[in-house]
Design a protein around this motif. Structure first.
Motif, PDB file in Angstrom:
ATOM      1  N   SER A 229      36.595 -55.398  26.465  1.00 10.19           N
ATOM      2  CA  SER A 229      35.188 -55.697  26.184  1.00 10.19           C
ATOM      3  C   SER A 229      34.289 -54.533  26.573  1.00 10.19           C
ATOM      4  O   SER A 229      33.344 -54.189  25.849  1.00 10.19           O
ATOM      5  CB  SER A 229      34.773 -56.964  26.936  1.00 10.19           C
ATOM      6  N   ALA A 230      34.584 -53.907  27.703  1.00 12.15           N
ATOM      7  CA  ALA A 230      33.760 -52.780  28.156  1.00 12.15           C
ATOM      8  C   ALA A 230      33.871 -51.598  27.192  1.00 12.15           C
ATOM      9  O   ALA A 230      32.864 -50.949  26.868  1.00 12.15           O
ATOM     10  CB  ALA A 230      34.190 -52.365  29.563  1.00 12.15           C
ATOM     11  N   ILE A 231      35.085 -51.303  26.738  1.00 10.59           N
ATOM     12  CA  ILE A 231      35.280 -50.183  25.805  1.00 10.59           C
ATOM     13  C   ILE A 231      34.524 -50.441  24.506  1.00 10.59           C
ATOM     14  O   ILE A 231      33.836 -49.554  23.976  1.00 10.59           O
ATOM     15  CB  ILE A 231      36.780 -49.986  25.523  1.00 10.59           C
ATOM     16  N   ILE A 232      34.632 -51.665  23.991  1.00  7.45           N
ATOM     17  CA  ILE A 232      33.973 -51.993  22.729  1.00  7.45           C
ATOM     18  C   ILE A 232      32.455 -51.974  22.882  1.00  7.45           C
ATOM     19  O   ILE A 232      31.724 -51.467  22.021  1.00  7.45           O
ATOM     20  CB  ILE A 232      34.461 -53.366  22.231  1.00  7.45           C
ATOM     21  N   SER A 233      31.968 -52.518  23.995  1.00  2.92           N
ATOM     22  CA  SER A 233      30.525 -52.520  24.230  1.00  2.92           C
ATOM     23  C   SER A 233      29.987 -51.096  24.278  1.00  2.92           C
ATOM     24  O   SER A 233      28.911 -50.799  23.735  1.00  2.92           O
ATOM     25  CB  SER A 233      30.208 -53.253  25.543  1.00  2.92           C
ATOM     26  N   ALA A 235      31.469 -48.396  22.907  1.00  4.27           N
ATOM     27  CA  ALA A 235      31.652 -47.735  21.613  1.00  4.27           C
ATOM     28  C   ALA A 235      30.603 -48.169  20.604  1.00  4.27           C
ATOM     29  O   ALA A 235      30.104 -47.348  19.820  1.00  4.27           O
ATOM     30  CB  ALA A 235      33.056 -48.033  21.075  1.00  4.27           C
ATOM     31  N   PHE A 236      30.245 -49.461  20.614  1.00  3.53           N
ATOM     32  CA  PHE A 236      29.264 -49.980  19.668  1.00  3.53           C
ATOM     33  C   PHE A 236      27.853 -50.040  20.254  1.00  3.53           C
ATOM     34  O   PHE A 236      26.927 -50.495  19.577  1.00  3.53           O
ATOM     35  CB  PHE A 236      29.677 -51.377  19.183  1.00  3.53           C
ATOM     36  N   ARG A 237      27.707 -49.608  21.484  1.00  6.85           N
ATOM     37  CA  ARG A 237      26.410 -49.615  22.183  1.00  6.85           C
ATOM     38  C   ARG A 237      25.772 -51.006  22.153  1.00  6.85           C
ATOM     39  O   ARG A 237      24.583 -51.159  21.905  1.00  6.85           O
ATOM     40  CB  ARG A 237      25.457 -48.591  21.540  1.00  6.85           C
ATOM     41  N   SER A 238      26.617 -52.029  22.395  1.00  7.71           N
ATOM     42  CA  SER A 238      26.120 -53.405  22.334  1.00  7.71           C
ATOM     43  C   SER A 238      26.957 -54.303  23.228  1.00  7.71           C
ATOM     44  O   SER A 238      28.144 -54.490  22.973  1.00  7.71           O
ATOM     45  CB  SER A 238      26.169 -53.918  20.888  1.00  7.71           C
ATOM     46  N   LEU A 239      26.325 -54.880  24.246  1.00  4.20           N
ATOM     47  CA  LEU A 239      27.010 -55.832  25.103  1.00  4.20           C
ATOM     48  C   LEU A 239      27.326 -57.122  24.357  1.00  4.20           C
ATOM     49  O   LEU A 239      28.370 -57.740  24.578  1.00  4.20           O
ATOM     50  CB  LEU A 239      26.158 -56.134  26.334  1.00  4.20           C
ATOM     51  N   LEU A 240      26.424 -57.526  23.454  1.00  5.78           N
ATOM     52  CA  LEU A 240      26.629 -58.782  22.740  1.00  5.78           C
ATOM     53  C   LEU A 240      27.830 -58.701  21.800  1.00  5.78           C
ATOM     54  O   LEU A 240      28.630 -59.639  21.719  1.00  5.78           O
ATOM     55  CB  LEU A 240      25.361 -59.147  21.963  1.00  5.78           C
ATOM     56  N   LEU A 241      27.952 -57.595  21.085  1.00  8.25           N
ATOM     57  CA  LEU A 241      29.108 -57.450  20.197  1.00  8.25           C
ATOM     58  C   LEU A 241      30.407 -57.394  21.002  1.00  8.25           C
ATOM     59  O   LEU A 241      31.418 -57.971  20.605  1.00  8.25           O
ATOM     60  CB  LEU A 241      28.959 -56.193  19.348  1.00  8.25           C
ATOM     61  N   GLY A 242      30.356 -56.702  22.143  1.00  3.78           N
ATOM     62  CA  GLY A 242      31.534 -56.679  23.005  1.00  3.78           C
ATOM     63  C   GLY A 242      31.888 -58.054  23.507  1.00  3.78           C
ATOM     64  O   GLY A 242      33.068 -58.431  23.573  1.00  3.78           O
ATOM     65  N   LEU A 243      30.875 -58.843  23.850  1.00  4.72           N
ATOM     66  CA  LEU A 243      31.113 -60.205  24.330  1.00  4.72           C
ATOM     67  C   LEU A 243      31.700 -61.080  23.233  1.00  4.72           C
ATOM     68  O   LEU A 243      32.605 -61.884  23.482  1.00  4.72           O
ATOM     69  CB  LEU A 243      29.804 -60.802  24.850  1.00  4.72           C
ATOM     70  N   GLU A 244      31.223 -60.924  22.015  1.00  2.87           N
ATOM     71  CA  GLU A 244      31.726 -61.752  20.919  1.00  2.87           C
ATOM     72  C   GLU A 244      33.186 -61.418  20.598  1.00  2.87           C
ATOM     73  O   GLU A 244      33.992 -62.321  20.339  1.00  2.87           O
ATOM     74  CB  GLU A 244      30.842 -61.554  19.690  1.00  2.87           C
ATOM     75  N   ILE A 245      33.527 -60.143  20.630  1.00  2.00           N
ATOM     76  CA  ILE A 245      34.922 -59.776  20.413  1.00  2.00           C
ATOM     77  C   ILE A 245      35.779 -60.281  21.564  1.00  2.00           C
ATOM     78  O   ILE A 245      36.922 -60.726  21.360  1.00  2.00           O
ATOM     79  CB  ILE A 245      35.043 -58.248  20.260  1.00  2.00           C
ATOM     80  N   LEU A 706      39.759 -46.911  14.213  1.00  2.00           N
ATOM     81  CA  LEU A 706      41.104 -46.592  14.691  1.00  2.00           C
ATOM     82  C   LEU A 706      41.050 -45.973  16.086  1.00  2.00           C
ATOM     83  O   LEU A 706      41.897 -46.267  16.936  1.00  2.00           O
ATOM     84  CB  LEU A 706      41.805 -45.634  13.728  1.00  2.00           C
ATOM     85  N   ILE A 707      40.073 -45.112  16.320  1.00  2.00           N
ATOM     86  CA  ILE A 707      39.939 -44.491  17.640  1.00  2.00           C
ATOM     87  C   ILE A 707      39.617 -45.546  18.696  1.00  2.00           C
ATOM     88  O   ILE A 707      40.207 -45.550  19.795  1.00  2.00           O
ATOM     89  CB  ILE A 707      38.845 -43.402  17.613  1.00  2.00           C
ATOM     90  N   ILE A 708      38.722 -46.466  18.356  1.00  2.00           N
ATOM     91  CA  ILE A 708      38.344 -47.515  19.316  1.00  2.00           C
ATOM     92  C   ILE A 708      39.524 -48.442  19.591  1.00  2.00           C
ATOM     93  O   ILE A 708      39.835 -48.766  20.752  1.00  2.00           O
ATOM     94  CB  ILE A 708      37.140 -48.314  18.786  1.00  2.00           C
ATOM     95  N   THR A 709      40.218 -48.886  18.531  1.00  2.00           N
ATOM     96  CA  THR A 709      41.341 -49.812  18.743  1.00  2.00           C
ATOM     97  C   THR A 709      42.475 -49.143  19.509  1.00  2.00           C
ATOM     98  O   THR A 709      43.133 -49.788  20.332  1.00  2.00           O
ATOM     99  CB  THR A 709      41.877 -50.327  17.391  1.00  2.00           C
ATOM    100  N   THR A 710      42.708 -47.858  19.249  1.00  2.99           N
ATOM    101  CA  THR A 710      43.751 -47.155  20.001  1.00  2.99           C
ATOM    102  C   THR A 710      43.369 -47.026  21.464  1.00  2.99           C
ATOM    103  O   THR A 710      44.215 -47.197  22.357  1.00  2.99           O
ATOM    104  CB  THR A 710      43.998 -45.755  19.399  1.00  2.99           C
TER     105      THR A 710
END
Length: 787
Positions: A229-233, A235-245, A706-710
């Motif tokens: 969640s932290a990496i995604i937040s 990468a996407f500059r969004s805590l909410l999107l990270g939380l949803e994933i 791909l970079i984020i998922t890796t």
């Protein structure tokens, strides 16, 4: 495809509600799932020796035992403090539930009867003279039953065995005996600080594994979820999107574990890792959706239109990636080890849940956010490192494409040769948690006892009372003599030694009477005499079955290598067939089964790998509607595992057969990257883009995801290094470089290969001209941005 995405967007609120209700149903099943910590779940069911082992267990149901190891800091067992510790253990072992007897160098039972080391009871008031201790040491070292079994060759380690009255323990009895044995060890350790005391038992092993499983799931799983969640937040500059994933990944795990609970299935020492793998797969699917969703928002689309465009663009590659990943993990069911097959099944189920939830749950949750907030988040600048990486690979492909293809091909050929340097060697100690009390026990015993495992065989005469025939016993005696001549064998025991000893005793202990009697009646009488005076721990029914048609043969070895154990077993089989025309040899040892498992598991996994490779290739051919692209996509999927296992063969050379399954599942994990790059490239070519433009579009659209998922998969897998067992640590050590190498190849080698093959029918000069034009346009765009 438009109809599917339209349904997912139009019915997103109903699908969200359905997902919530389904989550509750699956969550109810979680408490029904259990843990199978037995070693038997690791064994390959295809081994014919397993049936022989099961028959021996049925004929000779052995009783549970608990072992204590005493390691004096002085390095000498025959000193007052160590003997007092043994005496205290002798007095207190009955505090362990179900304990009925104990053997040690102080007091023991043997096939020859009970005996004691000293004439008097050892207490805190007992004094020993130097001569007494020297005589005691000499007596123990001269006793073949004690030396090498209850005393190390250097007399610096003492072992004891506590026998329980049952052959199998219930879960409650297992926990009670484990807790009592640990408590006894701690009391003795406090009373005798100069003697290190360790404890081991099958119950303790299972309890330790169970605790390690629960610890790994309850500690590592939340850590992986938060890290992802932290990496995604970021990468996407969004805590909410990270939380949803994070919510999608968490619900995926709940449904996966809950489905096992409703099916009354259990986790084992391998499949317990499955939820950790499922998390990273669930995150990968979600990241692809969000990445293109944000790109569409940045291009000016409304949130609903952006989500529909993302789904339309991603539906095919995500579906293909899911199918191929399920195939990769489901192929593990071709392995006959229940631990491996259940791991593959659990992950395959989890991947299916991840795919479904990504499509029916994630779009609805994202579109619940206000449009203004979504646009604001989409307008935030991308993480610099992502654009730097994609730009670097784009320039590398344009400038060094040919060298990339040649270099990676050469490395693949070298790695293929190096991979054959790997040898499998299964060590059951790898499944023992580092913080388990068993870990120190096995370390101490392996360092000081200088002995290998004991092999157990059964000799079946095929006829009632066949064991009592003198001719058969003499044949077995000759066979035992042959065994003692083998370099790996340090001791042999069977009913033969009992019959010869009893015959010697009834003949006034004359040395020449140590032989097999001449008639079956005399043998029967010798066995009757033994029953009258037999020790409880060595009753006649532990040596021969009820109708005297089958007896046990014990062989103590000094080898620690699985390959040597198998070689010894093969020689024993050959010699037995040569000496016995009618009798048969039963292999009744778990040690031999585990040794043979190395080769069996490796062959089965390689067969599964070949089968999954074929199915994945066919899936991609059908999904891409192109034999050409389907076959081409296999190259970047084969290379990552090949390169990593080749490097492992060069640097390490030994691999656990259960880690070997990573080679089989790697194609299911890394094909996700290839599918997305190839899908976007193929779409670009179909829309009329040139090969260079299609590659550029593939890197631009698929590269960030791909970079984020890796990063998520690699860093999430790194958490396994903190797991309790060496197996998980070794798995992480191999899996992380595989996914990283897969990313590098899919962003460099694969696009370069696509360009080379697409342009193979065009003049080289025209190809270079187009590359130069694209590079010049990029430079002009860069100057404009700087201005």
């Amino acid at each position: 495809m438009t109809a599917i995405t339209g349904f997912l967007i139009g019915q997103r609120h109903a699908l969200l509600l359905l997902s919530a209700l389904a989550t509750l149903v699956f969550a109810i099943g979680i408490p029904r799932s259990g843990f199978d910590t037995s070693l038997g779940v690791l064994l390959t069911q295809s081994d014919p020796y397993l049936q022989e082992r099961d028959r021996m267990v049925a004929e000779f149901p052995g009783q549970q035992e608990i072992s204590f190891a005493l390691l004096p800091r002085s390095g000498n067992v025959f000193e007052r403090e160590t003997l007092l510790a043994l005496a205290d253990l002798q007095r207190e072992f009955r505090n362990i539930p179900l304990a009925i007897s104990m053997n040690s160098i102080l007091a023991w039972q043997s096939p020859l009867g009970d005996d004691r080391l000293f004439d008097r009871t050892v207490t805190a008031q007992t004094d020993f003279s130097a001569q007494e201790l020297a005589d005691a040491k000499a007596r123990v070292l001269a006793n073949p039953f004690l030396a090498g079994t209850y005393l190390s060759p250097q007399a610096d380690l003492a072992l004891t065995t506590v026998r329980l009255r049952v052959a199998a323990l219930t879960p409650e009895q297992s926990r009670a005996t484990s807790e009592a044995s640990i408590a006894l060890r701690e009391r003795l350790q406090a009373q005798h600080p100069d003697v290190e005391i360790f404890v081991s038992s099958e119950a303790l092993y299972e309890q330790s594994n169970r605790d390690a499983m629960i610890s790994d799931l309850t500690l590592l799983l939340p850590l992986i979820l938060l890290l992802c969640s932290a990496i995604i937040s970021y990468a996407f500059r969004s805590l909410l999107l990270g939380l949803e994933i994070l919510i999608v990944a968490l619900v995926t795990v709940i449904m996966t574990v809950g489905s096992l609970g409703w099916a009354l299935q259990t986790f084992n020492t391998i499949s317990v890792m499955a939820p950790l793998v499922v998390v990273t797969v669930a995150v990968a699917d979600s990241v692809h959706i969000i990445s293109l969703f944000r790109q569409s928002l940045q291009a000016g689309a409304s949130p609903v239109a952006a989500m529909q465009q993302s789904l339309q663009f991603n539906l095919r590659p995500i579906t293909l990636a899911t199918i191929t990943t399920v195939i990769g993990f489901a192929s593990l069911n071709l392995a006959s080890s229940p631990a491996i097959s259940s791991f593959g099944t659990v992950v395959a189920i989890g991947v299916g849940f991840a795919y479904t939830l990504t499509l029916i749950m994630l779009p609805g949750m994202v579109l619940l956010l206000p449009s203004s907030r979504l646009r604001a988040q989409a307008s935030s600048p991308p993480v610099p490192i992502i654009s730097v990486i994609t730009g670097f690979f784009q320039r590398l492909i344009n400038r060094q494409g040919q060298r990339l293809i040649v270099g990676c091909s050469l490395l693949g050929g070298i790695a293929l040769g190096l991979s054959f340097l790997n040898t499998t060697d299964f060590d059951r100690g790898a499944f023992i948690s580092d913080d388990s009390p068993l870990h120190d026990y096995y370390d101490a015993v392996s360092q000081h006892m200088e002995r290998g495992p004991q092999l157990g065989f059964g000799v079946d005469t095929g006829r009632v009372d066949g064991v009592m025939e003198p001719a058969f016993l003499r044949q077995l005696d000759e066979f035992s003599d042959w065994l003692r001549q083998q370099e790996e064998v340090v001791g042999v025991a069977s009913l033969v030694e009992v019959v010869k000893t009893v015959n010697q005793v009834v003949n006034e202990n004359r040395a020449e009477a140590y032989l097999i009697p001449d008639s079956a009646a005399e043998v029967e009488e010798a066995l009757f005499n033994y029953q009258v005076a037999q020790a409880d721990d060595f009753a006649l029914d532990t040596l021969v079955n009820e109708d005297f048609s089958l007896l046990r043969l014990f062989i103590a070895t000094n080898t620690q290598n699985n390959h040597d154990i198998i070689a010894l077993s093969d020689r024993i089989d050959a010699q037995f067939r040569q000496q016995f025309a009618s009798a048969s040899l039963l292999h009744g040892s778990n040690t031999l089964l585990f040794a043979r498992m190395d080769n069996t598991v490796t062959i089965e996994l390689l067969q599964g790998y070949g089968f999954s490779l074929l199915l994945i290739t066919l899936t991609l051919i059908i999904g891409m509607r192109s034999i050409y692209y389907g076959l081409l996509s296999m190259l970047p999927n084969l290379l990552p595992a090949l390169l990593v296992f080749g490097a492992w063969g060069l640097l390490v050379g030994t691999i656990d057969p259960f880690v070997m399954m990573l080679f089989s599942i790697s194609i299911g994990l890394v094909v996700d990257d290839t599918v997305h790059v190839l899908s976007i490239f193929q779409r670009g070519r179909r829309d009329g883009l040139s090969p260079v433009q299609a590659v550029e579009q593939a890197l631009h659209k698929a590269g960030p995801a791909l970079i984020i998922t890796t990063a998520v998969m690699a860093l999430g897998t790194c958490v396994l290094i903190a797991a309790s067992t060496l197996y998980f640590q070794q798995a992480a050590t191999l899996l992380v470089p595989i996914v990283v190498v897969a990313l590098v190849l899919d962003l460099s080698f694969f696009p370069a290969l696509l360009l080379r093959l697409e342009h193979s029918s065009l003049p080289l000069q025209g190809y270079r001209h187009e590359q130069g034009r694209i590079e010049q346009a990029r430079k002009e765009q860069g100057r404009k941005e700087q201005a």
